[in-house]
Structure formats: structure tokens, C-alpha cells
Design a protein around this motif. Structure first.
Motif, PDB file in Angstrom:
ATOM      1  N   ASP A  46      -6.452  11.510   8.797  1.00  0.00           N
ATOM      2  CA  ASP A  46      -5.804  10.196   8.915  1.00  0.00           C
ATOM      3  C   ASP A  46      -6.104   9.533  10.261  1.00  0.00           C
ATOM      4  O   ASP A  46      -6.345   8.337  10.323  1.00  0.00           O
ATOM      5  CB  ASP A  46      -4.286  10.335   8.757  1.00  0.00           C
ATOM      6  CG  ASP A  46      -3.892  10.772   7.361  1.00  0.00           C
ATOM      7  OD1 ASP A  46      -4.603  10.397   6.397  1.00  0.00           O
ATOM      8  OD2 ASP A  46      -2.879  11.491   7.221  1.00  0.00           O
ATOM      9  N   PHE A  59       1.650   5.162   5.429  1.00  0.00           N
ATOM     10  CA  PHE A  59       0.633   4.288   6.040  1.00  0.00           C
ATOM     11  C   PHE A  59       1.199   3.542   7.249  1.00  0.00           C
ATOM     12  O   PHE A  59       0.492   3.305   8.234  1.00  0.00           O
ATOM     13  CB  PHE A  59       0.095   3.309   4.988  1.00  0.00           C
ATOM     14  CG  PHE A  59      -0.714   3.972   3.907  1.00  0.00           C
ATOM     15  CD1 PHE A  59      -2.017   4.397   4.162  1.00  0.00           C
ATOM     16  CD2 PHE A  59      -0.172   4.191   2.637  1.00  0.00           C
ATOM     17  CE1 PHE A  59      -2.762   5.003   3.174  1.00  0.00           C
ATOM     18  CE2 PHE A  59      -0.914   4.814   1.645  1.00  0.00           C
ATOM     19  CZ  PHE A  59      -2.219   5.221   1.906  1.00  0.00           C
ATOM     20  N   ASN A  85      -8.447   5.738   8.020  1.00  0.00           N
ATOM     21  CA  ASN A  85      -8.177   4.808   6.914  1.00  0.00           C
ATOM     22  C   ASN A  85      -9.206   4.893   5.786  1.00  0.00           C
ATOM     23  O   ASN A  85      -9.775   3.903   5.333  1.00  0.00           O
ATOM     24  CB  ASN A  85      -8.118   3.372   7.458  1.00  0.00           C
ATOM     25  CG  ASN A  85      -7.565   2.386   6.433  1.00  0.00           C
ATOM     26  OD1 ASN A  85      -6.797   2.777   5.545  1.00  0.00           O
ATOM     27  ND2 ASN A  85      -7.945   1.128   6.568  1.00  0.00           N
ATOM     28  N   ASP A  86      -9.466   6.146   5.323  1.00  0.00           N
ATOM     29  CA  ASP A  86     -10.409   6.284   4.207  1.00  0.00           C
ATOM     30  C   ASP A  86      -9.877   7.196   3.107  1.00  0.00           C
ATOM     31  O   ASP A  86     -10.644   7.625   2.227  1.00  0.00           O
ATOM     32  CB  ASP A  86     -11.746   6.827   4.710  1.00  0.00           C
ATOM     33  CG  ASP A  86     -11.615   8.223   5.317  1.00  0.00           C
ATOM     34  OD1 ASP A  86     -10.456   8.740   5.395  1.00  0.00           O
ATOM     35  OD2 ASP A  86     -12.642   8.793   5.740  1.00  0.00           O
ATOM     36  N   ASN A  87      -8.547   7.505   3.171  1.00  0.00           N
ATOM     37  CA  ASN A  87      -7.906   8.358   2.161  1.00  0.00           C
ATOM     38  C   ASN A  87      -8.549   9.736   2.067  1.00  0.00           C
ATOM     39  O   ASN A  87      -8.481  10.404   1.031  1.00  0.00           O
ATOM     40  CB  ASN A  87      -7.936   7.705   0.767  1.00  0.00           C
ATOM     41  CG  ASN A  87      -7.103   6.426   0.719  1.00  0.00           C
ATOM     42  OD1 ASN A  87      -6.013   6.382   1.303  1.00  0.00           O
ATOM     43  ND2 ASN A  87      -7.613   5.408   0.056  1.00  0.00           N
ATOM     44  N   ARG A 136       0.828  -1.197   0.000  1.00  0.00           N
ATOM     45  CA  ARG A 136       0.000   0.000   0.000  1.00  0.00           C
ATOM     46  C   ARG A 136       0.866   1.251   0.000  1.00  0.00           C
ATOM     47  O   ARG A 136       1.756   1.414   0.806  1.00  0.00           O
ATOM     48  CB  ARG A 136      -0.899   0.013   1.241  1.00  0.00           C
ATOM     49  CG  ARG A 136      -1.962   1.088   1.185  1.00  0.00           C
ATOM     50  CD  ARG A 136      -2.960   0.908   2.277  1.00  0.00           C
ATOM     51  NE  ARG A 136      -3.996   1.916   2.221  1.00  0.00           N
ATOM     52  CZ  ARG A 136      -4.979   2.029   3.099  1.00  0.00           C
ATOM     53  NH1 ARG A 136      -5.065   1.157   4.102  1.00  0.00           N
ATOM     54  NH2 ARG A 136      -5.885   2.983   2.981  1.00  0.00           N
ATOM     55  N   GLY A 137       0.591   2.147  -0.934  1.00  0.00           N
ATOM     56  CA  GLY A 137       1.352   3.377  -1.068  1.00  0.00           C
ATOM     57  C   GLY A 137       2.587   3.258  -1.925  1.00  0.00           C
ATOM     58  O   GLY A 137       3.226   4.267  -2.239  1.00  0.00           O
ATOM     59  N   GLN A 170      -4.043  15.054  10.580  1.00  0.00           N
ATOM     60  CA  GLN A 170      -3.506  14.709   9.269  1.00  0.00           C
ATOM     61  C   GLN A 170      -1.993  14.538   9.415  1.00  0.00           C
ATOM     62  O   GLN A 170      -1.286  15.438   9.862  1.00  0.00           O
ATOM     63  CB  GLN A 170      -3.801  15.801   8.244  1.00  0.00           C
ATOM     64  CG  GLN A 170      -3.097  15.642   6.917  1.00  0.00           C
ATOM     65  CD  GLN A 170      -3.546  14.395   6.148  1.00  0.00           C
ATOM     66  OE1 GLN A 170      -2.751  13.737   5.487  1.00  0.00           O
ATOM     67  NE2 GLN A 170      -4.842  14.070   6.231  1.00  0.00           N
TER      68      GLN A 170
END
Length: 486
Positions: A107, A74, A101-103, A65-66, A116
Motif C-alpha cells: 500500500d 483508503f 495505489n495499485d491494489n 472507493r472501497g 501493507q
């Protein structure tokens, strides 16, 4: 039976001991509860870190992820949640962080505050450029109470540069090198100079930038677990120190025991005088002086008792009832020793009474221990046990004492009658002996008389007197001829 005042005083002594013992129990119970709570807190904190590790492994690294450039962001979010919640739990607080965790624009959530995270090192702007971009996209984020969280090492650098004067900044290196440069200072000054962001809108993460990289997060979180264990050890040490027996608590026990025993001595002294026939209204100055003097001694004894019981129970692991009994026996024997020195009692009386004092103290201690075990109510059980045990002991001892007196009296009567009978027999035998001796002397005189006829008759009488058989006595011519001729 023994004076009830003495029994009441013994009960009061054991009540003081039970109270001191209860103080120790409460302190130890508090310690054990704290230690148990700290152990639970540590287990929960470690499990939170382990959960963060598993989540990073499964939901971030395993899914890539990322990508190469964005994965550490993350990792930082999940690690921050795990570490933040673990650090709260280790001090007994509830979890504070949640991973959104929803972009979206947020955050993390911490106690309702939107956060954030910006773990960015590209461009050498310490994440300030990323914060500016986010604020362009969400201009109300700060006004709505949001916070920007950056790596702890980046935050420290930004705070230092923000507080630095132009004169000091001019002394920084011009380009890249160890530490921030003059160019970094200019960037920080320009960023906060716009007024869009205040330095207080930024906060440090629990971790540095390097701590959340793909190759380092495992070691970082394992190190955090070690830190949590060190915190738990420190908590246990602090709890043990806080609940340790102290001079201050010993002083409280000493004062309280002195006051209680002083009041008890005052009351018992007044009651004793009243029972002796002096009405309270007729107490003289001398009577009150005597009562107060006894009360003062009671205060001193109580203070010694409280300090001794507290010390023995905490340093020598002695039951409080036994410790109080030792003090009581010591006081009693000390008083007897003083009477012995002044000649008031003999050595045998000193030994007998010292044994009795020790026995009564031992009965009081055992009764209190049994009462507390049977009736597990603090202080009350010991008091009831001591009261019942003392009454039983006094009843039995008084009963035995009466029986012993009866036995001794009966023995004395028997000895007196025996003496009278032996005296009578002695007198009768002496009379008989006197008569026999007189007769023997008279016969002896005749046996050794110069007159032959008298001597012969006396010899026969002497033989009969001393018990010679008549057949063996030569009291005729025929017996004489036969004895010498046959």
C-alpha cells in the motif's frame, strides 16, 4: 601629531568592538535563517496535509472507493502519506512516504520499505486476521523486509497483550467490556505463537482507527495542522533560546578581549621604552616588571571592554563602536579623576582633558561606524574607518593647535607693544603734569601774595595759566575802569 602608539591602541579597541559586534551579527543571522527555514517548513507541511485532504475528497470519498466497509482503509492510506510527509517536513526532512495505489501487496512505501496497511476492526481480532490472510497470499512479504501497519490504538493493545503474562491475563475480563479481554489475549498469543509473524513486523500508524472514518478524517487532518503549527511555535521558541545572548558567550568575549588588549598593551609598553632609548637587550628586571604590570592592567581593561560591549550591544541596543568608545572615555576620565584627587592637575585642566578624551573617543566611534558602512567587511571596515578617521582628526586638531598657538603668540606680541607704548605715554604725561602742577603752585602763590602789586600780577598770571581769554583779563587801568564803570 599624536603618538602613533595611541592611535594603534585606539584602533585595537575598535577592532575588539567590531569583533564582538560580528559575534552578535552571526548569532542573529543564524537565528533569522532558522526562523525563515522553520516558516518554510511549516508552509510545506501544511500544504502536504491540505493535499491529502483534497485527494481523499476527490479520489476516495467522491468515488466511493472501497464502499461503506472498505472506504476507511483508503482514507487511512492517503492520510498516512500526508501526515507522515508533513511531520518529516516540519523538522526539515524530505518526504518519506509514497502511495502505491495499485491494489497490490504493497500500500505504501517509506524510505524504500514496503508497507501493507490493515485498518480492520471486524471480528474483534485487531486486524491480526487480515494480516494472516495477506501473509497467506504473499508468504515472502515479511522475509523481503515488508512491514504491516495497523492503527496506533490497535498496535498499543496488541503490544500490551503480547507482553502480558498468563497470570496477569487471567485477571482480564472474560468477555466484552472496557479494555481488552482474556479472549483477546488468547487470540494474540495464538497468532504470534505460530512463529510466522514477529511482533516487530508490526508498526503503528500515525493515526487511530477512529481517526480515518468518513465522518472524522477532516477533523483529524485539521487537528494535525494545528499540531504542526504548535510544533513550529516550539521550534521558533527553541531557536530564539538557542541564539539568545548568553553568559557563556559574554565570557568568551570578555576573555578574548582581555587577551587581545593585554597583548597590545605589552607590545606598546615595550615599544615605548625602546623609543625612549632603552634597547630591548638592556631591559632590566624593573623594566619587565613595569611592562608586565601595564599588560595586566590592559588585560583587565580589555575584559571590562569585552563584557561591557557585549552587554550594551545586546541589552541596550548600543552600537559596538559606541559602546567601546564609552568604555574608553570612562577609563580616561577615571584616570583624570585620580590625578585631580592627588592634586596632579587642576579642576580646569581636568575639565579640558576630559572633554578632549570624550571627543577623541567619539571620533573613533563615528569613524568606525562610517568605515563599517562604507566597507561592509566584518571587522576590517571598522578598523580602516577608525584608522582613517583618527588620522584625519589628529591632522586637523594638530593644525588647529598650531594656528591657535600662532594667534596667541601674535596677540601676546601686540599686547606687549601696546604696553610699552602706553607706558611711554604715561611717563610723558606724568612729566607734563608734574611741570604744570609746579607752575600752577608758583602762580597760585603769587596770586595770593600779601603784596597788592605782586598779587595783582599773580592773578593775571593765574588767569592766563588756567586758560582765561586775554580779552577778559583785567590787566590794565582802561580794562579795569571799563569793567567796573561801564
Amino acid at each position: 601629531m599624536t603618538d602613533p602608539i595611541s592611535g594603534a591602541k585606539r584602533t585595537q579597541e575598535q577592532a575588539v568592538a567590531a569583533w564582538v559586534n560580528r559575534l552578535n551579527e552571526v548569532r542573529l543571522e543564524t537565528l533569522f535563517a532558522r526562523l525563515e527555514r522553520h516558516a518554510d517548513d511549516l508552509d510545506e507541511a501544511l500544504s502536504l496535509v491540505d493535499a491529502a485532504l483534497r485527494r481523499i475528497d476527490l479520489e476516495v470519498v467522491a468515488r466511493n472507493r472501497g464502499g461503506v466497509k472498505g472506504m476507511h482503509g483508503f482514507i487511512a492510506e492517503v492520510a498516512e502519506v500526508g501526515v507522515g510527509n508533513a511531520r518529516a517536513r516540519i523538522v526539515g526532512e524530505a518526504a518519506r512516504y509514497g502511495w502505491v495505489n495499485d491494489n497490490g501487496p504493497v500500500d505504501l512505501l517509506r524510505d524504500g520499505v514496503e508497507i501493507q496497511q490493515k485498518f480492520v476492526a471486524a471480528g474483534g481480532r485487531l486486524g491480526l486476521g487480515a494480516i494472516g490472510e495477506h501473509l497467506n497470499k504473499y508468504p515472502d512479504f515479511i522475509r523481503n523486509g515488508g512491514k504491516y501497519q495497523i492503527p496506533a490504538d490497535h498496535y498499543e493493545t496488541i503490544r500490551d497483550l503480547h507482553a502480558m503474562s498468563a497470570t496477569d491475563a487471567s485477571k482480564l475480563v472474560a468477555g466484552s467490556g472496557d479494555g481488552p479481554s482474556y479472549r483477546d489475549w488468547l487470540r494474540v498469543r495464538a497468532f504470534f505463537g505460530t512463529g510466522r509473524v514477529d511482533v516487530d513486523s508490526l508498526e503503528p500508524s500515525a493515526l487511530d482507527y477512529a481517526d480515518v472514518q468518513r465522518g472524522s478524517y477532516t477533523a483529524t487532518l485539521e487537528s494535525e495542522k494545528d499540531s504542526l503549527r504548535a510544533t513550529a511555535r516550539s521550534q521558533r521558541a527553541d531557536a530564539s533560546a538557542a541564539e539568545r545572548a548568553s553568559i557563556r558567550e559574554a565570557g568568551k568575549a570578555t576573555i578574548a578581549a582581555g587577551v587581545v588588549e593585554g597583548v597590545t598593551t605589552f607590545v606598546t609598553a615595550v615599544v615605548r621604552k625602546h623609543r625612549a632609548g632603552t634597547p630591548l637587550a638592556q631591559f632590566t628586571a624593573g623594566d619587565w616588571t613595569e611592562v608586565l604590570g601595564e599588560s595586566g592592567v590592559g588585560v583587565v581593561k580589555g575584559g571590562v571592554r569585552g563584557a561591557s560591549v557585549y552587554t550594551l550591544t545586546n541589552l541596550a541596543a548600543t552600537p559596538a563602536a559606541v559602546a567601546s568608545a564609552l568604555v574608553t572615555a570612562s577609563f580616561g576620565i577615571a584616570e583624570l579623576a585620580n590625578e585631580l584627587r592627588t592634586g596632579t592637575i587642576t579642576e580646569s585642566e581636568f575639565i579640558e582633558r576630559a572633554e578632549l578624551v570624550s571627543l577623541e573617543a567619539a571620533v573613533s566611534a563615528v569613524s568606525s561606524l562610517v568605515g563599517q558602512a562604507v566597507i561592509p567587511i566584518p571587522v576590517l571596515g571598522a578598523v580602516i574607518g577608525n584608522t582613517v578617521g583618527t588620522v584625519m582628526y589628529q591632522t586637523v586638531s594638530d593644525s588647529l593647535a598650531r594656528r591657535e598657538c600662532e594667534l596667541l603668540e601674535r596677540y601676546a606680541d601686540e599686547q606687549r607693544l601696546l604696553g610699552e607704548r602706553l607706558t611711554s605715554e604715561q611717563e610723558r604725561l606724568v612729566d607734563r603734569l608734574r611741570s604744570a602742577a609746579s607752575t600752577y603752585v608758583a602762580v597760585l602763590d603769587r596770586a595770593f601774595s600779601p603784596d597788592v602789586e605782586t598779587a595783582l600780577a599773580g592773578s593775571v598770571a593765574l588767569a592766563i595759566e588756567v586758560g582765561v581769554a586775554s580779552a577778559d583779563i583785567l590787566d590794565s587801568d582802561e580794562k579795569t575802569a571799563a569793567y567796573f564803570l561801564d
